[in-house]
Structures are given as C-alpha cells and as structure tokens.
Design a protein around this motif. Sequence first.
Motif, PDB file in Angstrom:
ATOM      1  N   PRO A 122       5.095   5.628  14.599  1.00 16.26           N
ATOM      2  CA  PRO A 122       3.799   6.279  14.319  1.00 16.26           C
ATOM      3  C   PRO A 122       2.948   6.481  15.588  1.00 16.26           C
ATOM      4  O   PRO A 122       2.017   7.283  15.583  1.00 16.26           O
ATOM      5  CB  PRO A 122       3.120   5.311  13.335  1.00 16.26           C
ATOM      6  N   GLN A 123       3.253   5.788  16.673  1.00 15.45           N
ATOM      7  CA  GLN A 123       2.473   5.962  17.906  1.00 15.45           C
ATOM      8  C   GLN A 123       2.856   7.259  18.622  1.00 15.45           C
ATOM      9  O   GLN A 123       2.033   7.856  19.326  1.00 15.45           O
ATOM     10  CB  GLN A 123       2.698   4.779  18.851  1.00 15.45           C
ATOM     11  N   ALA A 124       4.117   7.731  18.420  1.00 15.65           N
ATOM     12  CA  ALA A 124       4.589   8.912  19.142  1.00 15.65           C
ATOM     13  C   ALA A 124       4.323  10.210  18.396  1.00 15.65           C
ATOM     14  O   ALA A 124       4.349  11.293  18.998  1.00 15.65           O
ATOM     15  CB  ALA A 124       6.079   8.790  19.434  1.00 15.65           C
ATOM     16  N   VAL A 125       4.105  10.153  17.092  1.00 14.74           N
ATOM     17  CA  VAL A 125       3.823  11.359  16.302  1.00 14.74           C
ATOM     18  C   VAL A 125       2.522  11.140  15.541  1.00 14.74           C
ATOM     19  O   VAL A 125       2.051  10.011  15.394  1.00 14.74           O
ATOM     20  CB  VAL A 125       4.977  11.651  15.315  1.00 14.74           C
ATOM     21  N   SER A 126       1.988  12.226  15.067  1.00 13.75           N
ATOM     22  CA  SER A 126       0.725  12.113  14.327  1.00 13.75           C
ATOM     23  C   SER A 126       0.962  11.407  12.993  1.00 13.75           C
ATOM     24  O   SER A 126       2.081  11.419  12.451  1.00 13.75           O
ATOM     25  CB  SER A 126       0.146  13.506  14.073  1.00 13.75           C
ATOM     26  N   ALA A 127      -0.082  10.817  12.473  1.00 19.70           N
ATOM     27  CA  ALA A 127       0.022  10.114  11.190  1.00 19.70           C
ATOM     28  C   ALA A 127       0.412  11.076  10.073  1.00 19.70           C
ATOM     29  O   ALA A 127       1.183  10.723   9.172  1.00 19.70           O
ATOM     30  CB  ALA A 127      -1.305   9.428  10.871  1.00 19.70           C
ATOM     31  N   ARG A 128      -0.110  12.300  10.136  1.00 22.49           N
ATOM     32  CA  ARG A 128       0.222  13.273   9.094  1.00 22.49           C
ATOM     33  C   ARG A 128       1.701  13.626   9.127  1.00 22.49           C
ATOM     34  O   ARG A 128       2.354  13.676   8.077  1.00 22.49           O
ATOM     35  CB  ARG A 128      -0.609  14.536   9.295  1.00 22.49           C
ATOM     36  N   ARG A 129       2.226  13.875  10.326  1.00 23.19           N
ATOM     37  CA  ARG A 129       3.655  14.203  10.451  1.00 23.19           C
ATOM     38  C   ARG A 129       4.524  13.031   9.987  1.00 23.19           C
ATOM     39  O   ARG A 129       5.544  13.227   9.320  1.00 23.19           O
ATOM     40  CB  ARG A 129       3.971  14.522  11.919  1.00 23.19           C
ATOM     41  N   TYR A 130       4.139  11.841  10.316  1.00 27.47           N
ATOM     42  CA  TYR A 130       4.873  10.629   9.933  1.00 27.47           C
ATOM     43  C   TYR A 130       4.920  10.507   8.406  1.00 27.47           C
ATOM     44  O   TYR A 130       5.975  10.296   7.813  1.00 27.47           O
ATOM     45  CB  TYR A 130       4.196   9.413  10.556  1.00 27.47           C
ATOM     46  N   ASN A 131       3.736  10.673   7.788  1.00 22.00           N
ATOM     47  CA  ASN A 131       3.658  10.536   6.337  1.00 22.00           C
ATOM     48  C   ASN A 131       4.378  11.674   5.616  1.00 22.00           C
ATOM     49  O   ASN A 131       4.993  11.473   4.560  1.00 22.00           O
ATOM     50  CB  ASN A 131       2.202  10.470   5.887  1.00 22.00           C
ATOM     51  N   GLU A 132       4.296  12.894   6.151  1.00 24.65           N
ATOM     52  CA  GLU A 132       4.973  14.031   5.536  1.00 24.65           C
ATOM     53  C   GLU A 132       6.480  13.825   5.497  1.00 24.65           C
ATOM     54  O   GLU A 132       7.138  14.095   4.481  1.00 24.65           O
ATOM     55  CB  GLU A 132       4.648  15.317   6.298  1.00 24.65           C
ATOM     56  N   ALA A 133       7.038  13.336   6.588  1.00 23.53           N
ATOM     57  CA  ALA A 133       8.489  13.105   6.637  1.00 23.53           C
ATOM     58  C   ALA A 133       8.902  12.038   5.620  1.00 23.53           C
ATOM     59  O   ALA A 133       9.931  12.178   4.936  1.00 23.53           O
ATOM     60  CB  ALA A 133       8.896  12.679   8.047  1.00 23.53           C
ATOM     61  N   LEU A 134       8.107  10.990   5.497  1.00 21.82           N
ATOM     62  CA  LEU A 134       8.416   9.923   4.553  1.00 21.82           C
ATOM     63  C   LEU A 134       8.306  10.415   3.113  1.00 21.82           C
ATOM     64  O   LEU A 134       9.180  10.146   2.275  1.00 21.82           O
ATOM     65  CB  LEU A 134       7.487   8.738   4.780  1.00 21.82           C
ATOM     66  N   VAL A 135       7.237  11.178   2.825  1.00 23.86           N
ATOM     67  CA  VAL A 135       7.020  11.670   1.462  1.00 23.86           C
ATOM     68  C   VAL A 135       8.111  12.665   1.059  1.00 23.86           C
ATOM     69  O   VAL A 135       8.606  12.637  -0.078  1.00 23.86           O
ATOM     70  CB  VAL A 135       5.626  12.311   1.345  1.00 23.86           C
ATOM     71  N   GLN A 136       8.495  13.562   1.972  1.00 24.80           N
ATOM     72  CA  GLN A 136       9.537  14.540   1.640  1.00 24.80           C
ATOM     73  C   GLN A 136      10.859  13.856   1.306  1.00 24.80           C
ATOM     74  O   GLN A 136      11.559  14.248   0.382  1.00 24.80           O
ATOM     75  CB  GLN A 136       9.722  15.510   2.822  1.00 24.80           C
ATOM     76  N   ARG A 137      11.194  12.796   2.049  1.00 23.67           N
ATOM     77  CA  ARG A 137      12.426  12.077   1.748  1.00 23.67           C
ATOM     78  C   ARG A 137      12.330  11.378   0.391  1.00 23.67           C
ATOM     79  O   ARG A 137      13.235  11.456  -0.455  1.00 23.67           O
ATOM     80  CB  ARG A 137      12.720  11.042   2.834  1.00 23.67           C
ATOM     81  N   ASP A 138      11.194  10.702   0.155  1.00 20.22           N
ATOM     82  CA  ASP A 138      11.031   9.963  -1.100  1.00 20.22           C
ATOM     83  C   ASP A 138      10.981  10.898  -2.304  1.00 20.22           C
ATOM     84  O   ASP A 138      11.498  10.563  -3.380  1.00 20.22           O
ATOM     85  CB  ASP A 138       9.764   9.108  -1.038  1.00 20.22           C
ATOM     86  N   GLN A 139      10.367  12.071  -2.138  1.00 17.97           N
ATOM     87  CA  GLN A 139      10.307  13.023  -3.249  1.00 17.97           C
ATOM     88  C   GLN A 139      11.695  13.549  -3.613  1.00 17.97           C
ATOM     89  O   GLN A 139      12.026  13.703  -4.789  1.00 17.97           O
ATOM     90  CB  GLN A 139       9.381  14.189  -2.899  1.00 17.97           C
ATOM     91  N   ALA A 140      12.505  13.824  -2.588  1.00 18.32           N
ATOM     92  CA  ALA A 140      13.868  14.300  -2.841  1.00 18.32           C
ATOM     93  C   ALA A 140      14.689  13.217  -3.547  1.00 18.32           C
ATOM     94  O   ALA A 140      15.456  13.501  -4.475  1.00 18.32           O
ATOM     95  CB  ALA A 140      14.533  14.718  -1.538  1.00 18.32           C
ATOM     96  N   ARG A 141      14.513  11.959  -3.128  1.00 25.52           N
ATOM     97  CA  ARG A 141      15.214  10.864  -3.784  1.00 25.52           C
ATOM     98  C   ARG A 141      14.763  10.726  -5.245  1.00 25.52           C
ATOM     99  O   ARG A 141      15.586  10.564  -6.145  1.00 25.52           O
ATOM    100  CB  ARG A 141      14.950   9.544  -3.043  1.00 25.52           C
ATOM    101  N   ALA A 142      13.459  10.803  -5.458  1.00 22.80           N
ATOM    102  CA  ALA A 142      12.922  10.657  -6.809  1.00 22.80           C
ATOM    103  C   ALA A 142      13.409  11.789  -7.718  1.00 22.80           C
ATOM    104  O   ALA A 142      13.689  11.569  -8.910  1.00 22.80           O
ATOM    105  CB  ALA A 142      11.401  10.630  -6.758  1.00 22.80           C
ATOM    106  N   LYS A 143      13.549  12.997  -7.152  1.00 20.06           N
ATOM    107  CA  LYS A 143      14.001  14.138  -7.954  1.00 20.06           C
ATOM    108  C   LYS A 143      15.451  13.942  -8.399  1.00 20.06           C
ATOM    109  O   LYS A 143      15.806  14.221  -9.541  1.00 20.06           O
ATOM    110  CB  LYS A 143      13.854  15.413  -7.135  1.00 20.06           C
ATOM    111  N   LEU A 144      16.282  13.444  -7.484  1.00 17.02           N
ATOM    112  CA  LEU A 144      17.675  13.188  -7.845  1.00 17.02           C
ATOM    113  C   LEU A 144      17.779  12.073  -8.883  1.00 17.02           C
ATOM    114  O   LEU A 144      18.621  12.130  -9.792  1.00 17.02           O
ATOM    115  CB  LEU A 144      18.489  12.827  -6.603  1.00 17.02           C
ATOM    116  N   LYS A 145      16.929  11.052  -8.772  1.00 18.74           N
ATOM    117  CA  LYS A 145      16.927   9.992  -9.782  1.00 18.74           C
ATOM    118  C   LYS A 145      16.505  10.546 -11.137  1.00 18.74           C
ATOM    119  O   LYS A 145      17.032  10.144 -12.177  1.00 18.74           O
ATOM    120  CB  LYS A 145      16.006   8.853  -9.357  1.00 18.74           C
TER     121      LYS A 145
END
Length: 357
Positions: A122-145
Amino acid sequence: MMRTLFYLALLSAAPAAFAEPANPLVLDAKTVKAEGITLSIASLRTLADQVRAPGEVRADAYATALVSPRVPSQVVARKAKLGDVVKAGQPLVVLSSVDVAETQGQLIVASQDWARVSSLGPQAVSARRYNEALVQRDQARAKLKAYGLSDGQISQLTRRGSGAADGSFELLAPQAGRITTDDFMLGERIEPGRTLFTLVAESSVWVEARMAPGLAEQVRTGAAATITAHGKDLKGTVIQRSHQTDEKTRTVNVRIQVPNEGDLLHQGELVECRIAVEGQSRQLAVPAEAVVLLQNQATVFVSGKQTGQFEPVSVDVGETRDGWTEIKRGLAEGTPYVSKGAFALKARLLRSQLGED
C-alpha cells in the motif's frame, strides 16, 4: 427245548427294542444351561396403550438435498448415475457455461492484478488502486461461489491460469447419500434451478402414518412408535402431527422418524405403525421370544412336574409392546414358564418328531 429258549430270549429283549423314546423336553441341568434356558414366573406388567395405523415410507426431507445449477449451462459429462451412493464433495456432473467462462477470466485477471499490487504494498500504490484490485478479485471469487463453485475449485482455477477459463465446472455432492433421481441427458441445456440430482441420506427415513382425527388427537410429539416391515419391528419417534385433515381421505398425517441403518425401508413402501399414547394398563405378558409357533399355534413352554421337564402350552396372544407379548388365555399368573430358550426347546421337539436324535 431250544425253541423255548429262543422265545424266552426274544421276550427278554422286547422291552428294550420297543421302549418308548425318551421325552425330548426332559433335560438335565447341564443341558438346560447349555441351551440357555431360563425360567420366569408369569406376572402382570404395565404396558403402554397403543394405537395402530397404516403408514407409508417417505424420504427424510431434512436429510435430502437437491443438486441444480445456478446459471444457464449445458451438460458435458456425467460422473454419477441413479442409485449410486456418493460422498460429500464428490463430482456428480460436468457443466459448461458462458457466464462461468467470463467470470473465470475475470477472476484470473483480477488475481494476477492483485498479486502485483499486493507485492508492491500500500505504500507504493494509492489506497484506491490497492482497494480496487482487492475488491475486483474478491467480487470475481464471490460470483463464482454464487454460481456453485467450491473454494477448492476456485483455488485450483487461479493456479491453472488463463487456460482454465473455459467455462466448464463440476457440480459437487453437497452431502453424502444415495442418488434417487437424475433426469437429464448429455448435451442438454439446463436452466438455473432445474434439479439434476436428488440426494437422500438413507440412514433415516420418515413414515407418514394416516390416522382418523380422533386417534391422531391422542398422539403426542416425542411418543415412541414401532414400525413393522418385512417381518421386523423398527423403533421410531413421532416428530410431528399435522393440524390439517386430508380432504380426500379424511385422515391426519402423523410423521414418525425411523433410523434406517440396515437400509430396510425404502420410499413408497407400506408399513404398519403402532404408536404409544397416554394411558397404561396391566396385562399378563411374557417376552416376545418366549412365544413360538407349534403347528401354527402360539405356544409357551412351562415347567413340568418333573425336575428339568418342560411342556408346551397353547396360548392366545394379544399385541406385542416394547418386546412384551400380551397373553389373553392359556397361561395363568404365577406359572413358571421359559422366558429364554423357547426356540431351543421347539427345535428339540421337532427333531424328535422327525426321528432325529
């Protein structure tokens, strides 16, 4: 003289040759013990009152699972068939879906993106970019579940990479049980919610007893029940009494849960139900094993006049409750009778009638 001696010898041998056979129901103490014969005194017992009703075996709905896709799919391969006993998590069918393929691709891309962003921190990228990447991965996982894929299947997908985004996936058994329905064909297009398999855990079944409303009113939840099927008595417990009378049969359903460990009961079978109700009565009764059939007549063995002697006595029997059979006629209170080992005495008597030792 010689002829006279011959007749005398013949007459002296006659008693031994034509002696009556030994009574097979006279036993010494050693034989009584070896045969496991036990004497008891006939006495009155307190027996719970029961009501009788016909019943039908049903699947235990609380131990039944329907397996169906949650997304439009096409059947690619069958991995289980009707009648199979499967374990929880076992693959049942392979499906293919465009929607699943798109989501698989999204998850792979999002997982790779998240791996890069998380490695930078999180120190090398913005907080928004960090959170967006995490949310996109979790949303894709949740959709498959939500489409029905398990955590293990999703983890395997991300390890395989882009080549795994082909839209195929396996439907897994949600529980252990036997497949009782599998109405589909290879290549068939399946809409969401369409049942492909019905899984039933047959260790427990329901029996629906149909009773007249007046009798059903006497039954209480938790009451003991006995189910007679295939010549055997199975114990059960009343778990529910319907509060609605069937319009066609004018009967009330009483649901009994019955352990089915020996796989004796199957859906659709008709059985006889005996359910304990409030109220008790004192009856002359003996253990059910003490009553045997001799020439199609219920019989109890009683103690004879001699030591170790037993005699068969015909009796009229009533109902059997909790392992005790009511004796209506033929056995008096206080009479010593064979409570254990009656079958051994019956066998000895039958062998004697057949001329066996």
